[in-house]
Design a protein around this motif. Sequence first.
Motif, PDB file in Angstrom:
ATOM      1  N   GLY A 283      27.949  54.689  33.788  1.00 53.08           N
ATOM      2  CA  GLY A 283      26.941  54.690  34.719  1.00 53.08           C
ATOM      3  C   GLY A 283      26.168  53.302  34.943  1.00 53.08           C
ATOM      4  N   GLY A 284      26.541  52.231  34.466  1.00 57.05           N
ATOM      5  CA  GLY A 284      25.867  51.067  34.660  1.00 57.05           C
ATOM      6  C   GLY A 284      26.624  50.207  35.893  1.00 57.05           C
ATOM      7  N   ASP A 285      25.934  49.327  36.454  1.00 59.29           N
ATOM      8  CA  ASP A 285      26.335  48.318  37.455  1.00 59.29           C
ATOM      9  C   ASP A 285      25.694  46.879  37.112  1.00 59.29           C
ATOM     10  N   LEU A 286      26.681  46.182  36.901  1.00 55.12           N
ATOM     11  CA  LEU A 286      26.689  44.690  36.224  1.00 55.12           C
ATOM     12  C   LEU A 286      26.209  43.844  37.384  1.00 55.12           C
ATOM     13  N   VAL A 287      26.594  44.069  38.510  1.00 51.11           N
ATOM     14  CA  VAL A 287      26.172  43.213  39.919  1.00 51.11           C
ATOM     15  C   VAL A 287      24.790  43.421  40.030  1.00 51.11           C
ATOM     16  N   ARG A 288      24.089  44.588  39.876  1.00 54.43           N
ATOM     17  CA  ARG A 288      22.546  44.764  40.037  1.00 54.43           C
ATOM     18  C   ARG A 288      21.824  44.183  38.977  1.00 54.43           C
ATOM     19  N   ILE A 289      22.218  44.187  37.535  1.00 56.19           N
ATOM     20  CA  ILE A 289      21.720  43.298  36.549  1.00 56.19           C
ATOM     21  C   ILE A 289      21.634  41.681  36.859  1.00 56.19           C
ATOM     22  N   ILE A 290      22.823  41.479  37.173  1.00 56.15           N
ATOM     23  CA  ILE A 290      22.824  39.913  37.677  1.00 56.15           C
ATOM     24  C   ILE A 290      21.753  39.541  38.868  1.00 56.15           C
ATOM     25  N   ASN A 291      21.831  40.532  39.804  1.00 58.19           N
ATOM     26  CA  ASN A 291      20.985  40.189  41.011  1.00 58.19           C
ATOM     27  C   ASN A 291      19.554  40.003  40.382  1.00 58.19           C
ATOM     28  N   GLY A 292      19.070  41.043  39.575  1.00 61.48           N
ATOM     29  CA  GLY A 292      17.867  41.232  38.923  1.00 61.48           C
ATOM     30  C   GLY A 292      17.365  40.005  38.094  1.00 61.48           C
ATOM     31  N   LEU A 293      18.478  39.537  37.184  1.00 61.78           N
ATOM     32  CA  LEU A 293      17.981  38.207  36.255  1.00 61.78           C
ATOM     33  C   LEU A 293      18.059  37.014  37.257  1.00 61.78           C
ATOM     34  N   LEU A 294      18.790  37.004  38.395  1.00 55.77           N
ATOM     35  CA  LEU A 294      18.829  35.698  39.251  1.00 55.77           C
ATOM     36  C   LEU A 294      17.352  35.683  39.873  1.00 55.77           C
ATOM     37  N   ARG A 295      16.926  36.970  40.199  1.00 54.96           N
ATOM     38  CA  ARG A 295      15.639  36.964  40.802  1.00 54.96           C
ATOM     39  C   ARG A 295      14.442  36.517  40.009  1.00 54.96           C
ATOM     40  N   ILE A 296      14.593  36.721  38.723  1.00 52.29           N
ATOM     41  CA  ILE A 296      13.589  36.344  37.758  1.00 52.29           C
ATOM     42  C   ILE A 296      13.525  34.849  37.697  1.00 52.29           C
ATOM     43  N   LYS A 297      15.089  34.354  37.540  1.00 51.48           N
ATOM     44  CA  LYS A 297      14.957  33.027  37.440  1.00 51.48           C
ATOM     45  C   LYS A 297      14.378  32.164  38.556  1.00 51.48           C
ATOM     46  N   GLU A 298      14.673  32.801  40.002  1.00 49.90           N
ATOM     47  CA  GLU A 298      14.082  32.148  41.177  1.00 49.90           C
ATOM     48  C   GLU A 298      12.445  32.211  40.940  1.00 49.90           C
ATOM     49  N   LEU A 299      12.175  33.231  40.621  1.00 52.51           N
ATOM     50  CA  LEU A 299      10.504  33.318  40.500  1.00 52.51           C
ATOM     51  C   LEU A 299       9.865  32.360  39.685  1.00 52.51           C
TER      52      LEU A 299
ATOM     53  N   GLU B 150       1.055  41.198  23.695  1.00 49.24           N
ATOM     54  CA  GLU B 150       2.062  40.489  24.147  1.00 49.24           C
ATOM     55  C   GLU B 150       3.136  41.611  24.544  1.00 49.24           C
ATOM     56  N   ILE B 151       4.008  41.498  25.544  1.00 47.43           N
ATOM     57  CA  ILE B 151       5.007  42.571  25.868  1.00 47.43           C
ATOM     58  C   ILE B 151       6.320  42.093  25.773  1.00 47.43           C
ATOM     59  N   LEU B 152       7.052  42.917  25.175  1.00 44.22           N
ATOM     60  CA  LEU B 152       8.442  42.867  25.054  1.00 44.22           C
ATOM     61  C   LEU B 152       9.152  44.079  25.840  1.00 44.22           C
ATOM     62  N   LEU B 153      10.031  43.890  26.784  1.00 42.03           N
ATOM     63  CA  LEU B 153      10.519  45.032  27.660  1.00 42.03           C
ATOM     64  C   LEU B 153      12.234  44.881  27.239  1.00 42.03           C
ATOM     65  N   ASN B 154      12.568  46.111  26.315  1.00 42.60           N
ATOM     66  CA  ASN B 154      14.014  45.915  26.268  1.00 42.60           C
ATOM     67  C   ASN B 154      14.593  47.244  27.270  1.00 42.60           C
ATOM     68  N   THR B 155      15.572  46.493  28.160  1.00 42.42           N
ATOM     69  CA  THR B 155      16.039  47.499  28.895  1.00 42.42           C
ATOM     70  C   THR B 155      17.604  47.386  29.389  1.00 42.42           C
ATOM     71  N   ASN B 156      18.229  48.451  29.917  1.00 41.02           N
ATOM     72  CA  ASN B 156      19.665  48.297  30.483  1.00 41.02           C
ATOM     73  C   ASN B 156      19.917  47.467  31.738  1.00 41.02           C
ATOM     74  N   GLY B 157      18.662  47.410  32.229  1.00 48.39           N
ATOM     75  CA  GLY B 157      18.793  46.220  33.275  1.00 48.39           C
ATOM     76  C   GLY B 157      18.911  46.775  34.723  1.00 48.39           C
ATOM     77  N   PHE B 158      19.373  48.220  34.691  1.00 45.54           N
ATOM     78  CA  PHE B 158      19.782  48.821  36.121  1.00 45.54           C
ATOM     79  C   PHE B 158      18.597  48.693  37.181  1.00 45.54           C
ATOM     80  N   PHE B 159      17.205  48.791  36.478  1.00 43.05           N
ATOM     81  CA  PHE B 159      16.091  48.946  37.624  1.00 43.05           C
ATOM     82  C   PHE B 159      15.515  47.664  37.718  1.00 43.05           C
ATOM     83  N   LEU B 160      16.185  46.565  37.061  1.00 41.53           N
ATOM     84  CA  LEU B 160      15.496  45.189  37.330  1.00 41.53           C
ATOM     85  C   LEU B 160      15.359  44.880  38.818  1.00 41.53           C
ATOM     86  N   PRO B 161      16.416  45.241  39.829  1.00 40.64           N
ATOM     87  CA  PRO B 161      16.231  44.894  41.153  1.00 40.64           C
ATOM     88  C   PRO B 161      14.699  45.532  41.738  1.00 40.64           C
ATOM     89  N   LYS B 162      14.504  46.646  41.265  1.00 44.01           N
ATOM     90  CA  LYS B 162      13.477  47.748  41.657  1.00 44.01           C
ATOM     91  C   LYS B 162      12.067  46.865  41.141  1.00 44.01           C
TER      92      LYS B 162
END
Length: 372
Positions: free
Chosen positions: A142-158, A99-111
């Motif tokens: 150094g963070g970007d909230l919009v990038r994180i939101i876009n990444g989380l929305l893409r996970i939801k879509e998938l 099992e994998i748990l990934l703890n991330t700041n979310g910046f690279f989620l869109p990538k």
Amino acid sequence: MNKYSIKIGEWIIKTVDNTHPKELMIEVTTRCNYDCIYCFRRRLINEELGDMNEKLFYKIIDEAASIGVEKISFSGWGEPLIHPKIIEFLKYVKKKDLEILLNTNGFFLPKYVEVLYDIGVDNITVSVDADDDNVYKLIRRGGDLVRIINGLLRIKELKIRDNALKPEVHIQFTINRYNYRNLLPVTRLAYKLGVSKVIVSNIIPLNKEYEEQLSCYRYSDCIKEANKLITELTRISLEYGVEVSLPNYSLSYSERSCPFIKRYATFIRYDGGVAPCIYYAHHWRNYINGVEREIKPVIFGYLTKQKLIDIWRSPEYTKFRALVYFMHQPSCLDCPVQEYCTLTLANDYDCWGNTPTCAHCPYSRDMVRCPL
């Protein structure tokens, strides 16, 4: 008495013959693309940042799979997705059926979101400390909230596309005086993003000014606001299916329990050092309840030289786990003489003779949470 036993008073406690860790938190790097205002790295003492090498990582996973480890948490003092081999690492863990748990700041989620989904990562925990970009950037530099939101929305879509339950997505919300009014909006945002749980944690102040100016647990308005929201947060949880887990705000807390020990988990540093937890993994300083403490690394062995199971079953680590499991430790954070006690200035030993000691650990009081 054999080497896997410990005597406490008139009792002898013995480990089961097949004792082994069930979870590993692996720190693949201590580097990060963020510079959060309360990050532990700001108070590191004489330590350089670095990445775990491939040979060591694969050795760890091979050993973990062979001794009965069930879960790998990619977390630690750095951002896991910044490691150049992180995708290969994740694939290898899944190849071993762990099992994998990934703890991330979310910046690279869109990538990485598509490949993380295809790999089959079980849980993604993302740090989101505000729903407002200005407040977010004030805290997560150094963070970007919009990038994180876009990444989380893409996970939801998938997940909707494939009618999938995984990855389960959680938000880690570190409450402080800048953002305590953002807790309710973040919970509403979590529902829109398909997040199933919001885990709220206090900060660990780095110095006196941080405790006085940032900490929620020392600020009555922050505590009142959080407590006032309990009913509304419960309603949202029931209506939207988003669980909200609130921390303890009191330094005096009778029910102490180590999250690592009770889950049979251990922490592995990027250099292979085996520590009991994320809190005692590195050399640093913090400041809690008016006392500055030096936290020295507690390392029971190195996987560059030893096997994981041998370190886990060593007399030193076995004794440590037993004492902490039963919390056979004094309670420094609510001790009336802590301001004058030299024993509480570091984690070397305490007034009960424990060495090392967890007597002033905020994690054991559920003030601070780590993703396990």
